[in-house]
Design a protein around this motif. Structure first.
Motif, PDB file in Angstrom:
ATOM      1  N   SER A   1       0.859  -1.241   0.162  1.00 56.75           N
ATOM      2  CA  SER A   1       0.090   0.010  -0.014  1.00 56.75           C
ATOM      3  C   SER A   1       0.835   1.405  -0.018  1.00 56.75           C
ATOM      4  O   SER A   1       0.648   2.147  -0.692  1.00 56.75           O
ATOM      5  CB  SER A   1      -0.990   0.068   1.238  1.00 56.75           C
ATOM      6  OG  SER A   1      -0.377  -0.315   2.390  1.00 56.75           O
ATOM      7  N   ASP A   2       2.031   1.237   0.849  1.00 56.29           N
ATOM      8  CA  ASP A   2       2.998   2.433   0.645  1.00 56.29           C
ATOM      9  C   ASP A   2       3.391   2.749  -0.770  1.00 56.29           C
ATOM     10  O   ASP A   2       3.331   3.793  -1.135  1.00 56.29           O
ATOM     11  CB  ASP A   2       4.131   2.335   1.690  1.00 56.29           C
ATOM     12  CG  ASP A   2       3.819   2.154   3.010  1.00 56.29           C
ATOM     13  OD1 ASP A   2       2.567   3.058   3.258  1.00 56.29           O
ATOM     14  OD2 ASP A   2       4.801   1.730   3.885  1.00 56.29           O
ATOM     15  N   GLU A   3       3.924   1.766  -1.471  1.00 58.53           N
ATOM     16  CA  GLU A   3       4.118   1.985  -2.995  1.00 58.53           C
ATOM     17  C   GLU A   3       3.197   2.480  -3.729  1.00 58.53           C
ATOM     18  O   GLU A   3       3.073   3.283  -4.579  1.00 58.53           O
ATOM     19  CB  GLU A   3       4.671   0.515  -3.767  1.00 58.53           C
ATOM     20  CG  GLU A   3       6.063   0.078  -2.962  1.00 58.53           C
ATOM     21  CD  GLU A   3       6.696  -0.973  -3.794  1.00 58.53           C
ATOM     22  OE1 GLU A   3       7.777  -1.311  -3.269  1.00 58.53           O
ATOM     23  OE2 GLU A   3       6.178  -1.498  -4.848  1.00 58.53           O
ATOM     24  N   ALA A   4       1.869   1.724  -3.481  1.00 55.49           N
ATOM     25  CA  ALA A   4       0.673   2.485  -4.248  1.00 55.49           C
ATOM     26  C   ALA A   4       0.492   3.825  -4.050  1.00 55.49           C
ATOM     27  O   ALA A   4       0.280   4.498  -4.978  1.00 55.49           O
ATOM     28  CB  ALA A   4      -0.668   1.669  -3.854  1.00 55.49           C
ATOM     29  N   LYS A   5       0.557   4.401  -2.649  1.00 61.52           N
ATOM     30  CA  LYS A   5       0.319   5.457  -2.244  1.00 61.52           C
ATOM     31  C   LYS A   5       1.558   6.386  -3.166  1.00 61.52           C
ATOM     32  O   LYS A   5       1.323   7.364  -3.439  1.00 61.52           O
ATOM     33  CB  LYS A   5       0.467   5.869  -1.093  1.00 61.52           C
ATOM     34  CG  LYS A   5      -0.975   5.386  -0.292  1.00 61.52           C
ATOM     35  CD  LYS A   5      -0.950   5.716   1.194  1.00 61.52           C
ATOM     36  CE  LYS A   5      -0.270   4.714   2.000  1.00 61.52           C
ATOM     37  NZ  LYS A   5      -0.428   5.080   3.488  1.00 61.52           N
ATOM     38  N   ALA A   6       2.727   6.114  -3.098  1.00 65.21           N
ATOM     39  CA  ALA A   6       3.721   6.716  -3.687  1.00 65.21           C
ATOM     40  C   ALA A   6       3.671   6.811  -5.019  1.00 65.21           C
ATOM     41  O   ALA A   6       4.050   7.834  -5.664  1.00 65.21           O
ATOM     42  CB  ALA A   6       5.348   6.006  -3.160  1.00 65.21           C
ATOM     43  N   TYR A   7       3.446   5.771  -5.632  1.00 67.37           N
ATOM     44  CA  TYR A   7       2.803   6.121  -7.120  1.00 67.37           C
ATOM     45  C   TYR A   7       1.882   7.055  -7.419  1.00 67.37           C
ATOM     46  O   TYR A   7       2.320   7.750  -8.340  1.00 67.37           O
ATOM     47  CB  TYR A   7       2.403   4.408  -7.487  1.00 67.37           C
ATOM     48  CG  TYR A   7       1.806   4.516  -9.055  1.00 67.37           C
ATOM     49  CD1 TYR A   7       2.899   4.405 -10.015  1.00 67.37           C
ATOM     50  CD2 TYR A   7       0.766   4.333  -9.450  1.00 67.37           C
ATOM     51  CE1 TYR A   7       2.541   4.734 -11.471  1.00 67.37           C
ATOM     52  CE2 TYR A   7       0.173   4.466 -10.415  1.00 67.37           C
ATOM     53  CZ  TYR A   7       1.114   4.611 -11.647  1.00 67.37           C
ATOM     54  OH  TYR A   7       0.612   4.622 -12.926  1.00 67.37           O
ATOM     55  N   LEU A   8       0.696   6.873  -6.674  1.00 62.32           N
ATOM     56  CA  LEU A   8      -0.215   8.078  -6.934  1.00 62.32           C
ATOM     57  C   LEU A   8       0.322   9.174  -6.837  1.00 62.32           C
ATOM     58  O   LEU A   8       0.370  10.106  -7.595  1.00 62.32           O
ATOM     59  CB  LEU A   8      -1.322   7.908  -6.124  1.00 62.32           C
ATOM     60  CG  LEU A   8      -2.268   6.658  -6.423  1.00 62.32           C
ATOM     61  CD1 LEU A   8      -3.514   6.521  -5.363  1.00 62.32           C
ATOM     62  CD2 LEU A   8      -2.897   7.025  -7.528  1.00 62.32           C
TER      63      LEU A   8
END
Ligand code: ADP
Ligand code: MG
Length: 493
Positions: free
Chosen positions: A182-189
């Motif tokens: 989820s951290d990577e997903a947020k960083a991606y957004l």
């Protein structure tokens, strides 16, 4: 799309289950509203917040016989975004009809791009702190129309339709299933939003719906085969994205560990309950009957257009970060903070030009940004200008004021404004570097404290107490370095 695993499993990202470790796999489809004056196939305005049905032409309302005409500005924005994502630009692409019925979709189909999108494979780099840099693949970017909006809460037994958004240009940006937490997903957004904002191709306002994400989540044994995914539709905040992924991964793990199987389905995240729930299963999935839109020719342009747009791209966050590190000698971390928003980096550069970069970044990132966020202010509203902050830094660099006095000076400039050098002059805030004057104070303090002098011979760290006394006596204006040197000499340390 053929799925390729480009990542090495990172045990820190594993989720513990009853049967062992699991890994989350995430791919995103982000809808980003194109920044343009008018819609994708009509001349109506895209202005936000207009009265219902104010921005509607015959094309947007799908009146019989009305023909779409491509908005070149939207095409340019899509190509610029593709360039910003280091992606392949397709000089020939096709518009297709995606057929479905919905009251706020007057055409009965959405014009989108299916097999031949305007932009192909690209990449986005994520800075994951101590886990290093992660490359996320972009599968494609295509142009499509937005639908209108149904309004259900204004009349007891009627629904209304607002077509202001109908026909507004969207870019759908599809990632590869390369995200693993989820951290990577947020960083991606967040990184994607930063890039779009730098480019000026989408304002990235998730609250206003100009950027929203469909999040595909699956779980698997670390490094194993990709699992069956569920798609969480229309997530419109970074925080909700994180929560939805965490919940969904846990739900799938529980099902699999109970011996069940995951149904490929579309789900919705409910922020109130913190849960995702089923919206439709794959069996109910639409058959959109895509076919090339007969009203539109294939979209074709030449290398010259791409070259022109490439030549006029702004400096993007990754390049800016590398340059700030090289030009000003600041840390990777400080530079990453600065490039999250263009105004932050601009402010820093205005302060740091011709000055000590490390000192400048400390004042900008810690003192100024810290204070702004405490007061809930944007950089644009900063009471201290780059010139004023630069003036404070000049006084520190020249030794005219100490770091401590500089904080008092910053406070004065913040609340009262004014020229830092003049304030220091008129209020007598200058640092005392005159060693004679400092020696006098040191002598007085040594004479008044014979017991402490006796102790310091055995415990040299007690010199700190003497420094404190001298600074106090000089109201913080004595040059701390000079005080230290003189004290050490006089105390024989
Ligand atoms: P569709 O067009 O049916 O939505 P795509 O194959 O285009 O399917 O994929 C849509 C999104 O789902 C992409 O972002 C992709 O990375 C992601 N995705 C595909 N397979 C998986 C998987 N097993 N787990 C997580 N995400 C996936
Ligand atoms: Mg999809």
């Amino acid at each position: 799309m053929t799925l390729v695993d480009t990542r090495t499993p990172n045990p820190k990202q594993f989720i513990k289950g009853a049967t062992g470790d699991w890994e989350i796999v995430i791919g995103m489809e982000v809808h980003a509203q194109v920044t343009s004056e008018s819609k994708l196939f009509s001349g109506s305005s895209t202005e936000f917040g207009q009265p219902p049905n104010n921005n509607v032409s015959f094309v947007d309302a799908a009146m019989p016989g009305m023909l779409p005409v491509i908005n070149v500005q939207c095409v340019r924005q899509a190509v610029r975004t593709g360039l910003g994502l280091k992606a392949q630009i397709n000089k020939r692409s096709l518009f297709d009809r995606k057929n479905y019925f919905y009251p706020d979709l007057p055409q009965g189909y959405q014009i989108s791009q299916f097999k031949d999108p305007i932009v192909g494979e690209g990449k986005v780099l994520l800075d994951m702190g101590e886990d290093g840099e992660v490359e996320i693949g972009i599968e494609r970017l295509h142009l499509e129309q937005d639908a209108g909006k149904s309004i259900h809460d204004q009349h007891p037994n009627m629904s209304f339709v607002d077509l202001n958004r109908s026909g507004v240009a969207l870019m759908e940006i599809v990632s590869k299933p390369d995200l693993r937490s989820s951290d990577e997903a947020k960083a991606y957004l967040s990184k994607l939003r930063t890039i779009l904002r730098y480019l000026g191709t989408c304002d990235g306002n998730m609250e206003q719906g100009s950027m929203r994400a469909d999040i595909n989540v699956s779980v698997r044994k670390p490094g194993g085969e990709f699992g069956t995914r569920c798609e969480i539709k229309n997530v419109n905040s970074m925080r909700f994205a994180g929560q939805a992924i965490e919940y969904e991964a846990r739900r799938q793990i529980d099902i699999l560990e109970d011996g069940g199987a995951i149904d490929q389905e579309t789900r919705l995240y409910d922020p109130k309950s913190g849960q995702t729930r089923s919206m439709r299963s794959k069996e109910e999935a639409h058959d959109y009957r895509y076919f090339p839109d007969p009203d539109l020719l294939p979209l074709e342009f030449d290398d010259a257009l791409i070259a022109e747009l490439a030549a006029n791209l702004p400096e993007l966050p990754d390049e800016k970060q590398a340059r700030l590190i090289a030009d000003y000698g600041i840390t990777h971390y400080d530079a990453s903070v600065l490039v999250t928003e263009q105004v932050k980096a601009d402010f820093f550069e205005a302060v740091a030009k011709g000055r000590d970069g490390k000192l400048a970044v400390n004042w900008v990132n810690n003192e100024l940004f810290g204070r702004l966020s405490k007061e809930g202010l944007n950089i644009e509203d900063s009471p201290v200008s780059p010139d004023q902050l630069g003036g404070i830094i000049d006084l520190i660099s020249s030794g005219e004021i100490s770091g401590k006095i500089a904080k008092d000076l910053f406070e004065i400039v913040w609340t009262e404004g004014g020229n830092p050098a003049e304030i220091v002059e008129s209020r007598g805030m200058k640092q005392v570097t005159d060693t004679g004057a400092i020696e006098k104070v040191v002598d007085e303090i040594i004479a008044a404290n014979p017991d402490k002098v006796a102790q310091v011979a055995d415990k040299p760290s007690m010199v700190g107490w003497f420094v404190g006394q001298v600074m106090k006596a000089s109201q913080g204006k004595a040059n701390p370095q000079a005080v230290n040197e003189i004290l050490k000499a006089k105390l024989g340390l």
